[in-house]
Motif scaffolding. Structure first.
Motif, short mmCIF file in Angstrom:
data_model
loop_
_atom_site.label_atom_id
_atom_site.label_comp_id
_atom_site.label_asym_id
_atom_site.label_seq_id
_atom_site.Cartn_x
_atom_site.Cartn_y
_atom_site.Cartn_z
N ALA A 76 0.81 -1.25 -0.07
CA ALA A 76 0.18 -0.01 0.07
C ALA A 76 0.92 1.22 -0.07
CB ALA A 76 -0.92 -0.15 1.15
N THR A 77 1.98 1.09 0.84
CA THR A 77 2.49 2.43 0.89
C THR A 77 3.32 2.91 -0.36
OG1 THR A 77 4.48 1.32 2.20
CG2 THR A 77 2.92 2.57 3.32
N GLU A 78 3.80 1.69 -0.94
CA GLU A 78 4.65 1.65 -2.40
C GLU A 78 3.49 2.44 -3.26
OE1 GLU A 78 7.74 1.42 -3.55
OE2 GLU A 78 7.99 1.18 -1.57
N ASP A 112 -0.24 11.48 1.58
CA ASP A 112 1.01 11.78 2.68
C ASP A 112 0.24 11.07 3.94
OD1 ASP A 112 2.87 12.76 1.14
OD2 ASP A 112 2.35 14.99 1.71
N ASP A 113 -1.11 11.81 4.11
CA ASP A 113 -1.82 11.04 5.42
C ASP A 113 -1.81 9.76 5.66
OD1 ASP A 113 -2.00 13.84 6.11
OD2 ASP A 113 -4.17 13.95 5.61
N ALA A 114 -2.30 8.80 4.51
CA ALA A 114 -2.57 7.40 4.47
C ALA A 114 -1.18 6.75 4.57
CB ALA A 114 -3.20 7.25 3.13
N SER A 115 -0.09 7.13 3.86
CA SER A 115 1.10 6.54 3.87
C SER A 115 1.59 6.55 5.51
CB SER A 115 2.21 7.35 3.29
OG SER A 115 3.25 6.66 3.05
N MET A 116 1.54 7.82 6.06
CA MET A 116 1.92 7.74 7.34
C MET A 116 1.09 6.89 8.54
SD MET A 116 1.67 11.06 10.25
CE MET A 116 -0.11 10.70 9.99
N LEU A 117 -0.09 7.04 8.35
CA LEU A 117 -1.01 6.21 9.22
C LEU A 117 -0.65 4.64 8.95
CD1 LEU A 117 -4.21 8.37 8.79
CD2 LEU A 117 -3.02 7.99 11.01
N VAL A 118 -0.72 4.12 7.48
CA VAL A 118 -0.57 2.76 7.08
C VAL A 118 0.99 2.21 7.70
CG1 VAL A 118 -0.36 1.08 5.57
CG2 VAL A 118 -2.34 2.68 5.52
N VAL A 142 -8.27 4.69 4.78
CA VAL A 142 -8.98 4.34 3.72
C VAL A 142 -9.89 5.58 3.28
CG1 VAL A 142 -10.99 3.21 3.11
CG2 VAL A 142 -9.33 1.86 4.27
N SER A 143 -10.23 6.49 4.47
CA SER A 143 -11.08 7.60 3.97
C SER A 143 -10.23 8.49 3.25
CB SER A 143 -11.63 8.26 5.26
OG SER A 143 -12.39 7.41 5.93
N ALA A 144 -8.86 8.81 3.54
CA ALA A 144 -8.06 9.81 2.84
C ALA A 144 -7.88 9.34 1.30
CB ALA A 144 -6.63 9.68 3.51
N VAL A 145 -7.61 8.21 1.36
CA VAL A 145 -7.61 7.84 -0.28
C VAL A 145 -8.79 7.82 -0.96
CG1 VAL A 145 -6.81 5.99 -1.81
CG2 VAL A 145 -5.57 6.33 0.18
N ASP A 146 -9.99 7.24 -0.21
CA ASP A 146 -11.13 7.61 -0.85
C ASP A 146 -11.62 9.00 -1.30
OD1 ASP A 146 -13.58 6.02 -1.80
OD2 ASP A 146 -14.63 7.09 -0.18
#
Length: 190
Positions: A76-78, A112-118, A142-146
């Motif tokens: 996911a981060t990639e 950026d948000d999703a990467s940090m959280l995951v 999930v919400s950030a990417v959505d």
């Protein structure tokens, strides 16, 4: 969830006549399963099943579910990096329409948000610290990417590369969340 040490004899060196012992840490209470079983339990449809199989493989060998969750988190981060690259191409193109450029600004921050959280949640899993309290961070990812995908769709439809990448990234993020629920002890989820 505590970490316990499990000792495996990994390799017998016939030439030297000695045994090499590798210590593999495992998290207490985390189920072991095959990649096929993990994908079966974590997938919610054909697209996610394919994403899961591509990410985890189709081995029937059992592993701790934490390994699968961390592998999906790494994928996911990639994928977020690929998403940010697609966003960067649009933002660096002076001829890109505003309907595509403006949502890309939102997407850059959301990735950026999703990467940090995951990544943080995967780190918790590696340290056997993943708990039900960790799962809201994955829901937020999930919400950030959505939100990125939604903004792209609202402004420029579903034909852009940024939108397609965001949908794929959302699937990976949902997969991480679903696999994390396999790692968190059932009593914590109640």
């Amino acid at each position: 969830m505590e970490r316990s040490a499990t000792v495996f004899v990994a390799l017998t060196l016939l030439v030297a006549g000695s045994v090499v012992v590798v210590v593999v840490d495992a998290c207490d209470g985390v189920p072991r399963m095959s990649a096929v079983e993990a994908c079966k339990q974590a997938s919610v449809g054909p697209a996610m099943s394919r994403t899961c199989a591509e990410t985890l493989g189709t081995s029937a060998d059992e592993q701790e579910a934490t390994d699968f969750m961390v592998a999906a988190a790494n994928a996911a981060t990639e994928s977020y990096k690929a998403g940010k690259e697609a966003v960067g191409k649009v933002l660096s193109n002076p001829l890109a329409p505003d309907g595509e450029r403006l949502p890309c600004l939102v997407c850059a921050n959301k990735y950026d948000d999703a990467s940090m959280l995951v990544a943080s949640t995967a780190d918790d899993a590696k340290r056997c610290k993943l708990s039900a309290d960790s799962l809201p961070d994955l829901v937020t990812a999930v919400s950030a990417v959505d939100e990125c995908a939604t903004k792209m769709f609202e402004e420029s439809g579903n034909t852009t590369s940024v939108y397609a990448t965001a949908i794929t990234n959302r699937d990976w993020t949902v997969l991480v969340l679903r696999l994390a629920t396999l790692v968190v002890p059932r009593q914590q989820l109640s």
